[in-house]
Design a protein around this motif. Structure first.
Motif, PDB file in Angstrom:
ATOM      1  N   GLU A 198     -20.949  24.632   1.646  1.00 51.42           N
ATOM      2  CA  GLU A 198     -20.006  25.309   2.236  1.00 51.42           C
ATOM      3  C   GLU A 198     -19.889  26.493   1.976  1.00 51.42           C
ATOM      4  OE1 GLU A 198     -17.490  21.071   3.115  1.00 51.42           O
ATOM      5  OE2 GLU A 198     -16.347  22.995   1.516  1.00 51.42           O
ATOM      6  N   LYS A 199     -19.941  26.936   0.847  1.00 50.95           N
ATOM      7  CA  LYS A 199     -19.764  28.469   0.262  1.00 50.95           C
ATOM      8  C   LYS A 199     -21.211  29.096   0.644  1.00 50.95           C
ATOM      9  CE  LYS A 199     -16.838  28.577  -3.797  1.00 50.95           C
ATOM     10  NZ  LYS A 199     -16.966  28.131  -5.233  1.00 50.95           N
ATOM     11  N   HIS A 200     -22.326  28.420   0.723  1.00 47.66           N
ATOM     12  CA  HIS A 200     -23.661  29.149   1.087  1.00 47.66           C
ATOM     13  C   HIS A 200     -24.415  28.327   2.108  1.00 47.66           C
ATOM     14  CE1 HIS A 200     -23.286  31.112  -2.860  1.00 47.66           C
ATOM     15  NE2 HIS A 200     -22.982  29.828  -3.348  1.00 47.66           N
ATOM     16  N   PRO A 201     -23.824  28.499   3.269  1.00 46.78           N
ATOM     17  CA  PRO A 201     -24.245  27.781   4.434  1.00 46.78           C
ATOM     18  C   PRO A 201     -25.816  28.045   4.775  1.00 46.78           C
ATOM     19  CG  PRO A 201     -22.549  29.278   5.153  1.00 46.78           C
ATOM     20  CD  PRO A 201     -22.612  29.151   3.599  1.00 46.78           C
ATOM     21  N   ASP A 202     -26.243  29.363   4.381  1.00 47.27           N
ATOM     22  CA  ASP A 202     -27.514  29.878   4.436  1.00 47.27           C
ATOM     23  C   ASP A 202     -28.415  29.140   3.703  1.00 47.27           C
ATOM     24  OD1 ASP A 202     -25.982  31.053   2.385  1.00 47.27           O
ATOM     25  OD2 ASP A 202     -27.625  32.608   2.297  1.00 47.27           O
ATOM     26  N   LEU A 203     -28.101  28.589   2.406  1.00 48.04           N
ATOM     27  CA  LEU A 203     -28.766  28.018   1.315  1.00 48.04           C
ATOM     28  C   LEU A 203     -28.997  26.497   1.738  1.00 48.04           C
ATOM     29  CD1 LEU A 203     -28.556  30.232  -1.467  1.00 48.04           C
ATOM     30  CD2 LEU A 203     -30.451  30.055  -0.235  1.00 48.04           C
ATOM     31  N   ALA A 204     -28.004  25.671   2.450  1.00 48.38           N
ATOM     32  CA  ALA A 204     -27.589  24.443   2.443  1.00 48.38           C
ATOM     33  C   ALA A 204     -28.633  23.677   2.998  1.00 48.38           C
ATOM     34  CB  ALA A 204     -26.534  24.090   3.347  1.00 48.38           C
ATOM     35  N   ALA A 205     -29.889  24.171   3.727  1.00 48.23           N
ATOM     36  CA  ALA A 205     -30.757  23.452   4.215  1.00 48.23           C
ATOM     37  C   ALA A 205     -31.994  23.354   3.094  1.00 48.23           C
ATOM     38  CB  ALA A 205     -31.367  24.064   5.651  1.00 48.23           C
ATOM     39  N   ARG A 206     -31.776  24.253   2.365  1.00 46.70           N
ATOM     40  CA  ARG A 206     -32.912  24.227   1.169  1.00 46.70           C
ATOM     41  C   ARG A 206     -32.745  23.094  -0.007  1.00 46.70           C
ATOM     42  NH1 ARG A 206     -36.427  27.891  -1.083  1.00 46.70           N
ATOM     43  NH2 ARG A 206     -35.349  27.959  -3.184  1.00 46.70           N
ATOM     44  N   ILE A 207     -31.459  22.566   0.181  1.00 46.51           N
ATOM     45  CA  ILE A 207     -30.982  21.462  -1.066  1.00 46.51           C
ATOM     46  C   ILE A 207     -32.101  20.424  -1.083  1.00 46.51           C
ATOM     47  CG2 ILE A 207     -29.070  20.049  -1.903  1.00 46.51           C
ATOM     48  CD1 ILE A 207     -27.061  22.329  -0.911  1.00 46.51           C
ATOM     49  N   ILE A 208     -32.564  20.079  -2.241  1.00 45.56           N
ATOM     50  CA  ILE A 208     -33.264  18.777  -2.173  1.00 45.56           C
ATOM     51  C   ILE A 208     -32.690  18.056  -3.363  1.00 45.56           C
ATOM     52  CG2 ILE A 208     -35.522  17.948  -3.136  1.00 45.56           C
ATOM     53  CD1 ILE A 208     -37.076  20.484  -2.367  1.00 45.56           C
ATOM     54  N   ARG A 209     -32.243  16.936  -3.124  1.00 48.61           N
ATOM     55  CA  ARG A 209     -31.282  15.814  -3.689  1.00 48.61           C
ATOM     56  C   ARG A 209     -32.360  15.103  -4.884  1.00 48.61           C
ATOM     57  NH1 ARG A 209     -28.702  17.377   0.302  1.00 48.61           N
ATOM     58  NH2 ARG A 209     -26.401  17.609   0.385  1.00 48.61           N
ATOM     59  N   CYS A 210     -32.364  15.313  -6.055  1.00 49.05           N
ATOM     60  CA  CYS A 210     -33.052  14.474  -7.114  1.00 49.05           C
ATOM     61  C   CYS A 210     -31.874  13.816  -7.894  1.00 49.05           C
ATOM     62  CB  CYS A 210     -34.109  15.184  -7.913  1.00 49.05           C
ATOM     63  SG  CYS A 210     -35.416  15.655  -6.801  1.00 49.05           S
ATOM     64  N   GLY A 211     -30.684  13.750  -7.758  1.00 47.51           N
ATOM     65  CA  GLY A 211     -29.526  13.220  -8.368  1.00 47.51           C
ATOM     66  C   GLY A 211     -29.453  12.074  -8.438  1.00 47.51           C
ATOM     67  N   ILE A 212     -28.616  11.260  -7.506  1.00 46.78           N
ATOM     68  CA  ILE A 212     -28.693   9.830  -7.416  1.00 46.78           C
ATOM     69  C   ILE A 212     -30.008   9.126  -7.108  1.00 46.78           C
ATOM     70  CG2 ILE A 212     -28.022   9.646  -4.903  1.00 46.78           C
ATOM     71  CD1 ILE A 212     -26.120   7.477  -5.683  1.00 46.78           C
ATOM     72  N   GLY A 213     -30.307   8.127  -7.574  1.00 49.03           N
ATOM     73  CA  GLY A 213     -31.476   7.542  -7.643  1.00 49.03           C
ATOM     74  C   GLY A 213     -31.722   6.581  -6.475  1.00 49.03           C
ATOM     75  N   ASP A 214     -31.613   7.270  -5.253  1.00 47.12           N
ATOM     76  CA  ASP A 214     -31.695   6.693  -4.038  1.00 47.12           C
ATOM     77  C   ASP A 214     -33.117   6.711  -3.331  1.00 47.12           C
ATOM     78  OD1 ASP A 214     -31.012   5.132  -1.524  1.00 47.12           O
ATOM     79  OD2 ASP A 214     -29.505   6.629  -0.617  1.00 47.12           O
ATOM     80  N   VAL A 215     -33.709   5.416  -2.872  1.00 44.59           N
ATOM     81  CA  VAL A 215     -34.926   5.539  -2.123  1.00 44.59           C
ATOM     82  C   VAL A 215     -35.028   6.183  -0.965  1.00 44.59           C
ATOM     83  CG1 VAL A 215     -35.481   3.330  -3.326  1.00 44.59           C
ATOM     84  CG2 VAL A 215     -34.211   3.407  -0.804  1.00 44.59           C
ATOM     85  N   THR A 216     -36.155   6.724  -0.578  1.00 46.38           N
ATOM     86  CA  THR A 216     -36.379   7.667   0.524  1.00 46.38           C
ATOM     87  C   THR A 216     -37.450   7.248   1.657  1.00 46.38           C
ATOM     88  OG1 THR A 216     -37.900   8.916  -0.748  1.00 46.38           O
ATOM     89  CG2 THR A 216     -35.695   9.940  -0.453  1.00 46.38           C
ATOM     90  N   GLU A 217     -38.089   6.283   0.832  1.00 44.38           N
ATOM     91  CA  GLU A 217     -39.422   5.945   1.943  1.00 44.38           C
ATOM     92  C   GLU A 217     -39.017   4.601   2.766  1.00 44.38           C
ATOM     93  OE1 GLU A 217     -42.009   7.860   1.672  1.00 44.38           O
ATOM     94  OE2 GLU A 217     -40.450   8.562   0.618  1.00 44.38           O
ATOM     95  N   PRO A 218     -39.559   4.427   3.771  1.00 48.75           N
ATOM     96  CA  PRO A 218     -38.911   3.338   4.756  1.00 48.75           C
ATOM     97  C   PRO A 218     -39.306   2.115   4.051  1.00 48.75           C
ATOM     98  CG  PRO A 218     -40.439   4.666   5.968  1.00 48.75           C
ATOM     99  CD  PRO A 218     -40.590   5.183   4.533  1.00 48.75           C
ATOM    100  N   LEU A 219     -38.545   1.111   4.719  1.00 48.87           N
ATOM    101  CA  LEU A 219     -38.786  -0.380   4.292  1.00 48.87           C
ATOM    102  C   LEU A 219     -40.092  -0.810   4.369  1.00 48.87           C
ATOM    103  CD1 LEU A 219     -35.722  -2.147   5.764  1.00 48.87           C
ATOM    104  CD2 LEU A 219     -35.886  -1.694   3.416  1.00 48.87           C
ATOM    105  N   PRO A 220     -40.437  -1.578   3.666  1.00 49.97           N
ATOM    106  CA  PRO A 220     -41.910  -2.388   3.702  1.00 49.97           C
ATOM    107  C   PRO A 220     -41.951  -3.063   5.099  1.00 49.97           C
ATOM    108  CG  PRO A 220     -41.136  -2.752   1.511  1.00 49.97           C
ATOM    109  CD  PRO A 220     -39.974  -2.393   2.380  1.00 49.97           C
ATOM    110  N   GLN A 221     -43.155  -2.964   5.825  1.00 50.25           N
ATOM    111  CA  GLN A 221     -43.218  -3.442   7.052  1.00 50.25           C
ATOM    112  C   GLN A 221     -43.030  -4.973   7.016  1.00 50.25           C
ATOM    113  OE1 GLN A 221     -43.537  -2.994  10.360  1.00 50.25           O
ATOM    114  NE2 GLN A 221     -42.913  -0.899   9.669  1.00 50.25           N
TER     115      GLN A 221
END
Ligand code: MLT
Length: 410
Positions: free
Chosen positions: A29-52
């Motif tokens: 919210e404070k840096h709307p210009d940078l928000a799109a650059r954020i990469i989340r490596c915090g919570i261990g949440d999967v990113t790849e789609p489910l196995p077929q």
């Protein structure tokens, strides 16, 4: 007026991951210009789609529910036989576990928290430090602790410090512990326990009448063939251990939700009158009273994880995330940081640069590199001076994180 469970008031802060999300939101919210650059490596949440194979099985299950003849209502609270048996065949083959000792649920987070309901008051509870915060917070909520001190440590818990000198694997304590939480491969440090180390724990539990709560949610990431995947690989563990497993990280089920708990039938603990009572029956009773089972399509999806196609597809996911872990390890090393984990686990545990605290590192990574990591101190005071990078991400994001980390510390 109604009263509350005042134990909740002892909780130190918000649960770690929502707290991180709040800080990231505030930054965006404070840096709307940078928000799109954020990469989340915090919570261990999967990113790849489910196995077929999983997707197909779930589609098919939904189609069955769309037709009167194959429609199903409530399923068995403990889980469908087809999934309990598949878990035994594929995860516990040769380890003496039977299908009716496996309970299906909607996640290991809930299971590791809910399990406390079947234990009494006054148990000495041993947890590692650093630790997955759910184990601590659920004990606080259950009234098993006193207040927290300035370092965040709760009175009444037996903390077992894990640090670089013990390879982040706790040694058995000198004191008696009644309930012991172990998590291997470890969240957050990525450490694994050898057969000998697990034997020492099983021997300890046998000698003290303790119960080990063994969280094996990350077992699929083990690469070293010498490292046990299950506590039941250790002789005698059936008499002292409950094991938790999850489809979240291997099958990509963090949003789908499915997990399992094994409670061997011979596992007992003491009632108030001194008699020994089987924990299996208590958990079964608890499950049938408070839970109506994971949904049918989800359990069919979980079953498909064990099909030949499912296994191959899960292996690709594991290879992908472990490839990420290798890149993150190499980048952190090249940036001059000391690293642990990330070899048999999807988490890289990194020592902050000299004199930098965990939350300062979090702020720096977010503010200067727009990368979200997890501050080590969020896992306990022994995590201070460390941070955790999750390898759950796309390859492109991980490569970018590696570049930014190196630029930040250059
Ligand atoms: C973590 O990041 O530690 C995990 O995603 C938490 C969880 O599995 O609940």
């Amino acid at each position: 007026m109604a009263t509350i469970n005042s134990n909740f008031l002892k909780l130190k802060a918000g649960y770690l991951f929502p707290e991180i999300a709040r800080r990231v939101r505030e930054y965006s919210e404070k840096h709307p210009d940078l928000a799109a650059r954020i990469i989340r490596c915090g919570i261990g949440d999967v990113t790849e789609p489910l196995p077929q194979a999983v997707v197909q099985a779930m589609h098919q299950a939904v189609d069955e529910l769309a037709v009167r003849d194959s429609f199903r209502g409530y399923g068995p609270e403990q889980g469908y036989e087809f999934l309990r048996q598949a878990i035994v065949d594929h995860q516990y083959a040769g380890l003496g576990i039977s299908a009716d000792e496996v309970f299906i649920s909607d996640g290991s987070k809930c299971d590791t928290g809910n399990i406390l309901e079947i234990f009494g008051k006054g148990n000495v509870i041993a947890i590692t430090d650093p630790v997955y915060p759910v184990y601590v917070d659920t004990n606080v909520m259950a009234g098993n602790t006193g207040e927290a001190d300035a370092s965040g440590a709760y009175a009444g818990l037996l903390y077992m410090e894990c640090n670089a000198s013990n390879g982040f694997v706790a040694a058995v304590p000198e004191e008696r512990a009644d309930i012991i939480y172990l998590c291997f491969p470890n969240n957050p440090t990525g450490a694994v326990a050898s057969r000998e180390q697990l034997e020492a724990w099983v021997n300890y539990a046998q000698a003290h009448g303790s119960i080990i709560l063994f969280d094996a949610a990350y077992e699929a990431f083990i690469q070293d063939p010498e490292i046990p995947h299950s506590i039941y690989e250790i002789p005698g563990a059936r008499e002292v251990a409950i094991e938790f497993r999850s489809f979240s990280k291997n099958g990509g089920f963090t949003g789908v939700r499915c997990a399992s708990v094994v409670i061997p039938k011979g596992l007992v603990a003491k009632a108030d009158d001194g008699s020994e009572v089987a924990l299996h029956g208590l958990w079964s009773r608890r499950h049938s009273t408070k839970f109506n089972g994971a949904s049918y399509p989800v359990q069919r999806g979980a079953e498909a994880v064990f099909s030949p196609e499912g296994k191959a597809q899960v292996q690709q996911l594991i290879n992908h995330y472990m490839g990420n872990a290798r890149l993150l390890r190499e980048a952190a090393l090249a940036a001059g940081l000391k690293i642990f984990g990330g070899i048999n686990a999807p988490y890289v545990w990194v020592a902050c640069p000299e004199g930098v605290s965990s939350w300062s590192m979090f702020d720096r990574m977010l503010g200067e590199a727009q990368v979200v990591i997890t501050p080590g101190s969020g896992f306990g005071s022994a995590g201070e001076g460390y941070f955790r990078i999750s390898a759950f991400n796309s390859r492109a994001n991980v490569e970018e994180v590696c570049r930014r980390l190196q630029a930040l510390l250059a």
